[in-house]
Enzyme design. Structure first.
Site, mmCIF file in Angstrom:
data_model
loop_
_atom_site.group_PDB
_atom_site.id
_atom_site.type_symbol
_atom_site.label_atom_id
_atom_site.label_comp_id
_atom_site.label_asym_id
_atom_site.label_seq_id
_atom_site.Cartn_x
_atom_site.Cartn_y
_atom_site.Cartn_z
ATOM 1 N N ASN A 147 0.750 -0.331 -0.191
ATOM 2 C CA ASN A 147 0.113 -0.268 0.106
ATOM 3 C C ASN A 147 0.817 1.305 0.350
ATOM 4 O OD1 ASN A 147 -1.747 2.035 0.488
ATOM 5 N ND2 ASN A 147 -2.762 0.877 1.931
ATOM 6 N N ASP A 148 1.877 1.909 1.222
ATOM 7 C CA ASP A 148 2.280 3.223 1.637
ATOM 8 C C ASP A 148 3.345 2.898 0.336
ATOM 9 O OD1 ASP A 148 0.957 4.190 3.023
ATOM 10 O OD2 ASP A 148 1.570 2.815 5.077
ATOM 11 N N VAL A 149 3.627 1.710 0.423
ATOM 12 C CA VAL A 149 5.245 1.908 -1.095
ATOM 13 C C VAL A 149 4.606 2.687 -2.911
ATOM 14 C CG1 VAL A 149 6.145 0.377 0.542
ATOM 15 C CG2 VAL A 149 5.217 -0.362 -1.069
#
Lengths: 465, 103
Positions: free
Chosen positions: A394-396
């Protein structure tokens, strides 16, 4: 019994073999040979220790018994452990190294004569300093690793535990450790030695509880480094070059890994260690979240998109490990490859819970390692790819890291997933990732959300291909 | 004036840090997990100290208050040595190249 000089040479040889063991890891082809060098180095070190002591009395039998008892437990764990549990295993092993260092330091403190360090109550000053540093770092490694293990295992909540006055308290305890070592060296009092150990156990515990689950890659690398410094401290006490070399190798290895992990998140080491992330930003982004339209699809849509693609890039994350989806994923990729579709894997440095976590899982699922690429190697390829298949990450992938200077993850290197013609996002829900921020990618026109368990969705797609 | 042997040990230590620095940077990122497990195994060479402690029976009995800690440390380090090397081997055996013959 062999002479001290000869055994010192052998210890040096085993130190060199350990260097070769790490050197072998520069490529998968040479790595197996490297591991063999490591085993050889360890065998030499242990054998030479027995020979130099020349004591094959009743005690020797017990040493062998304990060695084999521990060894069989270790071997059993090594064969049984599933690859997804590797972060927990490594954290657990770190704690054992730390505790072993503490025990050796205690033994040396109680019976310094056996190590040529003087007599109880009158230990050589240099040795006492080295011993207490080794013991303190070992104790911190032990209790810190136990907390990391509990968090990774899910026994303890992965969310950061913070309280008021935490940092001043930690600073105070760290300062008191230095004072204690100083007092211990001037007085040689055993009470101070025990106090030092207790305080060190305590600070290891306090240092790790404020650090959240997704920061574990940094924590594990850091504890790896600590276990090395502890070994080096004991190595100085024992005047043993194998231990000093190994301690320095492991210490710098762990430090480099923590640096790589921190860089992968664009955060400073202290920022990670002081704990907590994203807790403040949630309220501001929450308000306009609901209104944005999201396109969601099913396995059939995803299969259609991928069947018509000519190149697909897979972006795995921690979610894949949780869902144990790596085998299902490889089956899906095999089906795609039969249709002549080019598939590669893109791994972000901090994907998963420890350095290289995703690579091991893909290797377990028989994915050839030359199809797996690091961030810098593959990031330019997203623009030319037809489909990005994001599974459990997700965040990456969040483009906000490049566009919004206000965002807590601004400046973090991310995979340019949004440049693909279309993005498939396998996720359970729209909830934000660890950083606590919304992912813009969910609302892009070319994104199709696949709300399901990663493994089940992947299997369904394979059926539909 | 003679140089204290401590200085020699310190030299080994400092040089090993540099060796470690360059060697570890050359480790391929895909092998970072095996790197951690193998460093774990080799740092258990601390068992050397544990064996010395365990065999130090100068009081005549095999189990005295310091040798007990030695035996405990031997057990812990042995778990790590065997576990660490074997799990590394198991992982490394999984890293395979693409089969060229099959298309």
């Amino acid at each position: 019994m062999i002479s001290a000089n000869l055994s010192a040479i052998f210890y040096l040889i085993s130190g060199v073999l350990f260097i070769l063991a790490l050197r072998g890891l520069s490529s998968p082809e040479t790595s197996r040979q490297g591991n063999f060098f490591g085993i050889l180095g360890m065998t030499i070190a242990i054998t030479v220790t027995f020979l130099s002591l020349g004591n094959f009395s009743a005690g020797f039998i017990y040493v062998i018994i304990f060695l084999l008892a521990g060894g069989s437990v270790g071997a059993f764990i090594a064969y049984k452990i599933p690859m997804t549990a590797m972060p927990e295993l490594v954290a657990g092993f770190h704690s054992l190294v730390g505790l072993a260092a503490v025990f050796v330091a205690i033994a040396a403190f109680l019976n310094p004569g056996a190590f040529n360090l003087g007599a109880p109550g009158n230990i050589k000053l240099g040795s006492l300093i080295e011993m207490s540093i080794g013991a303190a770092v070992g104790a911190i490694t032990f209790s810190g690793s136990v907390i990391a293990f509990l968090k990774l295992q899910g026994i303890m909540s992965g969310s950061p535990i913070t309280f008021k006055g935490q940092h001043p308290l930690n600073a105070l305890i760290l300062f008191s450790i230095i004072i204690l070592i100083f007092l211990l060296c001037t007085s040689q009092s055993s009470n101070l030695f025990w106090t030092l150990l207790v305080v060190s156990f305590l600070i290891g515990f306090l240092l790790i509880i404020p650090i959240g689950g997704a920061d574990m890659p940094v924590v594990i690398s850091m504890l790896n480094s600590y276990s090395g410094w502890a070994a080096a401290g004991i190595g100085f006490t024992l005047e043993n070059s194998a231990l000093i070399i190994t301690g320095a190798l492991v210490g710098s290895s762990g430090a480099i890994l923590s640096y790589i992990m921190c860089k992968g998140m664009n955060r400073s080491f202290f920022n990670v260690i002081l704990g907590g992330w994203g807790a403040t930003d949630q309220s501001s982004t929450n308000q306009n979240k609901e209104q944005k339209p999201v396109k969601s699809g099913n396995a059939d849509d995803a299969a259609f998109l991928m069947k018509n693609a000519s190149s697909v890039i897979i972006v795995p994350g921690y979610g894949m490990a949780v869902a144990q989806a790596q085998h299902a994923l490889r089956e899906m990729v095999d089906t795609l490859k039969k249709d002549g579709i080019k598939v590669s894997y893109a791994i972000h440095p901090v994907a998963g819970r420890m350095p290289g976590h995703m690579n091991v899982l893909l290797a377990e699922a028989n994915v050839p390692y030359d199809e797996v690429f690091e961030l810098e190697e593959i990031n330019n390829d997203f623009a030319n790819a037809d489909v990005a298949f994001v599974i459990g990450a997700n965040d990456v992938t969040n483009p906000v890291a490049k566009t919004d200077p206000q965002s807590p993850i601004y400046g973090m290197p991310v995979l340019d997933v949004e440049k693909c013609k279309s993005v498939l996002f396998v996720k359970r829900s729209l909830s934000p990732g660890y950083a606590g921020i919304d992912n813009d990618l969910f609302y892009k026109e070319n994104t199709l959300m696949l709300f399901a368990d990663a493994k089940k969705m992947t299997e369904d797609i394979t059926k539909n291909l | 004036m003679e140089i204290d042997p401590f200085i020699f040990r310190l030299s080994i230590f400092i040089l090993s840090i540099f060796v470690g620095y360059y060697v570890v940077w050359s480790v391929t990122p895909s092998l970072h997990t095996p790197l951690m497990s193998v460093t774990n195994a080799i740092s258990s060479v601390i068992i050397v100290g544990a064996i010395i402690a365990g065999l130090a029976n100068d009081t005549g009995s095999v189990f005295n208050n310091s040798s007990i800690f030695g035996f405990l440390a031997i057990t812990l380090a042995a778990v790590n040595i065997f576990g660490g090397f074997l799990v590394t081997q198991r992982m490394l055996a999984m890293y395979k190249k693409k089969k060229k013959d099959k298309k």
